[in-house]
Design a protein around this motif. Structure first.
Motif, short mmCIF file in Angstrom:
data_model
loop_
_atom_site.label_atom_id
_atom_site.label_comp_id
_atom_site.label_asym_id
_atom_site.label_seq_id
_atom_site.Cartn_x
_atom_site.Cartn_y
_atom_site.Cartn_z
N ARG A 103 0.92 -1.28 0.17
CA ARG A 103 -0.02 0.07 -0.11
C ARG A 103 0.92 1.35 -0.08
O ARG A 103 0.53 2.37 -0.82
N GLU A 104 2.07 1.36 0.87
CA GLU A 104 2.66 2.56 0.81
C GLU A 104 3.68 2.54 -0.41
O GLU A 104 3.62 3.67 -0.83
N ARG A 105 4.00 1.64 -1.15
CA ARG A 105 4.50 1.64 -2.33
C ARG A 105 3.55 2.24 -3.27
O ARG A 105 4.03 3.21 -4.39
N ARG A 106 2.29 1.72 -3.37
CA ARG A 106 1.42 2.03 -4.56
C ARG A 106 1.13 3.88 -4.10
O ARG A 106 0.75 4.43 -5.09
N ALA A 107 0.83 4.20 -2.89
CA ALA A 107 0.63 5.28 -2.49
C ALA A 107 1.94 6.48 -2.89
O ALA A 107 1.69 7.56 -3.42
N ALA A 108 2.96 5.99 -2.92
CA ALA A 108 4.09 6.72 -3.09
C ALA A 108 4.36 6.89 -4.60
O ALA A 108 4.59 7.89 -5.13
#
Length: 342
Positions: free
Chosen positions: A250-255
């Protein structure tokens, strides 16, 4: 006047579900207590006793043959259709799908992966232990028996222990194992015991298993349920790893979605520091003309060309202006028109 929408029963159910905590604190994880260890040891001894009784062709094998010759499916033929449907409760595919759907909904509501992971671990243990025992002992079923009174061991069969019975014990017993309250655990334990008992006796009724196969299947499934607390630390570590992996994704997708777009800078015109002379300008113009190549010749219509303002708008038949013989040049003296009439 104040009007309020009347809540339906479905709305009240969802409102009650929304009040549930994210991770219920009252759900305890079963531990391997001394009482459970004693039950596990007793069940393991019973498992070994059944295997030994079949291997040495004891009274249990004779009982198997007597039940087979009794042919229950002929004695009580009126319940044959019901038993055909009831035995599906022991098949791995349909039961696993139903139980996985219920446990998946519980996992989503309680924000935990433990129910699904516990089901996966139990089914994996079931396939490994029961499958290895089936292939290792290779016992033939009643319909394929070759010698009356023999134990039919190591002849290439795969029915000892009964997979339907062991699967019923594990699949329905996992619901009692994951129950959130002691009362629910007692009720679900009784329901799973009755269901697995009925599935085992259904296979004997249909003639697909010996009675000793069913006894060993009950023991095999109960051993898996009793041994599950030993795998709880592994289940907890797997849940932590999966939740961390989900958070990282999720963090990678948001970044990736929030990366700013770098604006393109306008081109910078670089000028020379020294003034350009007329000779350099002429040389650059000639170099540009040489690079473009010679131009195609322009052909003009013959005859004199007048300015556009001096030409009259023409049509294929001539000028669009009517001839005016009496029109005079602007600025010239006008002649008096004759006056007619009296």
């Amino acid at each position: 006047m104040c009007t309020e929408r009347k809540l339906t029963r479905l709305d009240r159910v969802f409102a009650r579900l929304d009040r549930e905590p994210e991770r219920p604190a009252h759900i305890d994880v079963p531990r391997m207590t001394p009482h459970r260890v004693v039950l596990f040891a007793a069940t393991l001894a019973f498992y070994g006793a059944i295997v030994w009784a079949v291997v040495v062709t004891s009274w249990l094998v004779r009982l198997d043959w007597q039940v087979m010759f009794f042919r229950p499916y002929q004695q009580w033929a009126e319940i044959h259709a019901f038993v055909d449907y009831y035995v599906v409760l022991g098949q791995r595919g349909p039961t696993a799908v139903m139980v996985a759907a219920w446990l998946g909904w519980r996992s989503w509501r309680q924000h935990t992966l433990r129910p699904l992971l516990a089901l996966g671990v139990s089914l994996l243990l079931l396939n490994v232990t029961v499958g290895a025992a089936k292939l290792g002992m290779g016992r033939l079923g009643p319909h394929y028996a070759t010698t009356i009174g023999s134990n039919e061991m190591w002849l290439g069969g795969d029915i000892f222990p009964s997979g339907h019975t062991a699967n019923a014990v594990v699949t329905w017993g996992i619901l009692a194992y994951l129950a959130s309250t002691p009362r629910a655990r007692r009720w679900l334990s009784a329901v799973s015991a009755v269901t697995s008992l009925g599935v085992g006796m259904s296979t004997v009724y249909l003639g697909t298993h010996w009675l000793s196969d069913v006894l060993l299947g009950w023991a095999a499934g109960l051993l898996i349920l009793l041994a599950l607390p030993w795998f709880e630390p592994l289940i907890a570590r797997a849940e932590t790893w999966l939740l961390d992996l989900r958070d990282r994704l999720r963090e990678r997708r948001a970044a990736g979605a929030s990366v700013p777009v770098t604006p393109v800078e306008a081109p910078v015109l670089v000028t020379s520091r020294h003034p350009v002379t007329e000779d350099e300008t002429a040389a650059a113009r000639e170099a540009g003309l040489a690079a473009r190549g010679p131009r195609a010749p322009v052909y003009l219509a013959p005859g004199p060309h007048t300015a556009r303002a001096e030409r009259a708008p023409g049509t294929p038949t001539g000028s669009r202006r009517p001839p005016h013989t009496e029109r005079t040049t602007r600025g010239a003296a006008s002649t008096a028109r004759p006056v007619t009439g009296a």
